[in-house]
Design an enzyme around this catalytic site. Structure first.
Site, PDB file in Angstrom:
ATOM      1  N   ASP A  11       0.887  -1.173   0.000  1.00 47.30           N
ATOM      2  CA  ASP A  11       0.000   0.000   0.000  1.00 47.30           C
ATOM      3  C   ASP A  11       0.919   1.215   0.000  1.00 47.30           C
ATOM      4  O   ASP A  11       1.606   1.483   0.985  1.00 47.30           O
ATOM      5  CB  ASP A  11      -0.886  -0.049   1.259  1.00 47.30           C
ATOM      6  CG  ASP A  11      -1.776   1.187   1.392  1.00 47.30           C
ATOM      7  OD1 ASP A  11      -1.576   2.153   0.629  1.00 47.30           O
ATOM      8  OD2 ASP A  11      -2.658   1.176   2.267  1.00 47.30           O
ATOM      9  N   TYR A 228       0.655  -0.306  14.836  1.00 49.91           N
ATOM     10  CA  TYR A 228      -0.270  -0.457  13.713  1.00 49.91           C
ATOM     11  C   TYR A 228       0.075   0.550  12.627  1.00 49.91           C
ATOM     12  O   TYR A 228       0.067   1.750  12.856  1.00 49.91           O
ATOM     13  CB  TYR A 228      -1.730  -0.261  14.167  1.00 49.91           C
ATOM     14  CG  TYR A 228      -2.666  -0.422  13.001  1.00 49.91           C
ATOM     15  CD1 TYR A 228      -2.887  -1.680  12.456  1.00 49.91           C
ATOM     16  CD2 TYR A 228      -3.277   0.674  12.399  1.00 49.91           C
ATOM     17  CE1 TYR A 228      -3.700  -1.841  11.346  1.00 49.91           C
ATOM     18  CE2 TYR A 228      -4.093   0.517  11.296  1.00 49.91           C
ATOM     19  CZ  TYR A 228      -4.302  -0.740  10.778  1.00 49.91           C
ATOM     20  OH  TYR A 228      -5.093  -0.905   9.668  1.00 49.91           O
ATOM     21  N   LYS A 231      -3.014  -2.670   7.424  1.00 47.54           N
ATOM     22  CA  LYS A 231      -3.214  -4.120   7.499  1.00 47.54           C
ATOM     23  C   LYS A 231      -2.309  -4.819   6.484  1.00 47.54           C
ATOM     24  O   LYS A 231      -1.854  -4.209   5.523  1.00 47.54           O
ATOM     25  CB  LYS A 231      -4.691  -4.424   7.269  1.00 47.54           C
ATOM     26  CG  LYS A 231      -5.274  -5.455   8.200  1.00 47.54           C
ATOM     27  CD  LYS A 231      -4.935  -5.260   9.650  1.00 47.54           C
ATOM     28  CE  LYS A 231      -5.241  -6.490  10.487  1.00 47.54           C
ATOM     29  NZ  LYS A 231      -4.709  -6.381  11.850  1.00 47.54           N
ATOM     30  N   ASP A 233      -2.964  -7.191   4.286  1.00 47.23           N
ATOM     31  CA  ASP A 233      -3.574  -7.328   2.962  1.00 47.23           C
ATOM     32  C   ASP A 233      -2.823  -8.363   2.123  1.00 47.23           C
ATOM     33  O   ASP A 233      -2.150  -8.025   1.134  1.00 47.23           O
ATOM     34  CB  ASP A 233      -3.644  -5.957   2.270  1.00 47.23           C
ATOM     35  CG  ASP A 233      -4.445  -4.973   3.100  1.00 47.23           C
ATOM     36  OD1 ASP A 233      -5.249  -5.423   3.948  1.00 47.23           O
ATOM     37  OD2 ASP A 233      -4.272  -3.766   2.937  1.00 47.23           O
TER      38      ASP A 233
END
Ligand code: F6R
Ligand code: MG
Ligand code: MG
Length: 379
Positions: A11, A228, A231, A233
């Site tokens: 991402d 964090y 995610k 993914d």
């Protein structure tokens, strides 16, 4: 000649928010890969997306973990990030956790699945890509494809599948791995892979031939970054037909949506909805989690495809069910089991809240009132 299929993803910026990838970023990545193909590094390539993740699909002859291929992927992500920053896309460069390439993208933020094999007379390949969920989300689908005769009838009636498959399971927290033979060790294996946040199926092998049947990405971003950052993914490559499950057997697990970790702020359980590529645009509560499947026929390393496998009408019901499950889970708001259990929240603000409250906790009662007493049986 052996062919290697490498799927590497990251991402590097969302459009709008975390809901989608911008076409200019995909086009820029496609240019980088096309140049590498022209230079002879790649046999073939495609740049695509799943939600806000840029997906690089590459074939070559250099094996898994190759420096040049990983550097190409990293440089492509860096080029895309530069553009994402210029366009002020959301979370530009989010998954690039290292400042510079260090020989292999593993552990640097991107997720990857790579498999090397001698191409068969015909080589159907299915590439699964998920958004808004974690590594480990493939555990149940892979179990169903390669160990559950209620899903894969080939395990029962195809002589070349009847001896089963070997699962390589990774303990992503303790950095250990173990192999299990299905069917005879499935009960032991399920103890582990039934906890997908701790144990992830990394690969599956055909027992008679040792051929790799499936490989998945198991990188956990929060464990790499210590907080964090988005995610995982994950992606997963599955070889199909012949000694492997048929295309329809590989897709079948997704006809009954399951709950996976991810969704809003990566901190919720939600249904994994199988969608066509164009519908991998998680919007409702930043979700629900999506899975896309692109099918290819390999032809001497060339990627004939993609076919958008979940565009099929027969997955409409699964999508409807997933939406109903999403409603049901959302009803719980900040309560478990929609929100993840506390131990999975340690990469969020939870440790700060606990630290702040620490001094305010009091024993229930010095005299023991309010405590539970063991019942002593009178004899
Ligand atoms: C899920 C995801 C999003 C973000 C959320 C908040 O994987 O990435 O749900 O966690 O949109 O994002 P920030 O904190 O960047 O505003
Ligand atoms: Mg994102
Ligand atoms: Mg994503």
């Amino acid at each position: 000649m052996k062919t290697t299929l490498s799927v590497i993803k990251a991402d590097i910026g969302g459009y709008v928010g975390h809901s989608e990838s911008h076409p200019d970023i995909i086009a820029a990545a496609a240019e980088c890969l096309k140049k590498a193909k022209k230079d002879g590094l790649l046999i073939d390539c495609q740049a695509t997306k799943c939600g806000d993740d840029l997906q690089l699909i590459m074939t070559h002859a250099l094996g898994a973990g190759n420096y040049d291929i990983h550097k190409l992927a990293w440089d492509t992500f860096v080029t895309g990030t530069r553009l994402a920053k210029k366009m002020k896309l959301y979370g530009a460069g989010q998954d690039l956790l290292a400042d510079a390439f260090a020989g292999n993208v593993r552990g640097m933020g991107p997720g990857l699945a790579e498999v090397e094999f001698e191409e068969r007379t015909s080589e159907p390949i299915l590439i699964f890509m998920a958004d808004k969920t974690s590594a480990g989300a493939w555990n149940m689908p892979l179990y169903k494809m390669f160990a559950d005769p209620f899903n894969t009838i080939g395990l029962v009636i195809a002589a070349n599948m009847h001896n089963g498959y070997t699962f390589e399971v990774h303990d992503v927290k303790e950095h250990k791995k173990i192999r299990f033979n299905a069917p005879e060790e499935i009960y032991d294996m399920l103890v582990l892979i039934g906890a997908p946040s701790h144990f992830a199926v990394k690969a599956v092998y055909h027992r008679d031939t040792g051929e790799t049947a499936a490989v998945s990405s198991t990188e956990r971003l929060s464990l790499i970054a210590g907080k964090y950052v988005g995610k995982d993914d994950p992606v997963c490559i599955v070889r199909s037909q012949g000694i492997f499950p048929a295309v329809g057997e590989v897709l079948e697990p997704f006809a009954a949506p399951i709950l996976v970790e991810g969704w809003m702020r990566g901190s919720h359980m939600g249904p994994l909805m199988p969608v066509a590529l164009g519908d991998s645009t998680p919007s409702r509560f930043d979700g629900p989690p999506r899975v896309v499947c692109l099918g290819f026929q390999l032809n001497d390393g060339k990627l004939l495809g993609p076919r958008d496998m979940f565009a099929d009408k027969s997955f409409d019901m699964a999508r409807e069910q997933a939406n109903e499950m999403a409603d049901m889970m959302r009803r719980h708001g900040p309560f478990e089991p929609h929100r993840l259990p506390l131990e999975e929240m340690e990469y969020t603000t939870m440790p700060q809240v606990m630290a702040k409250l620490e001094g305010r906790f009091q024993p229930l009662d010095a005299k023991g009132n309010g405590r539970y007493h063991k019942l002593v049986k009178k004899t």
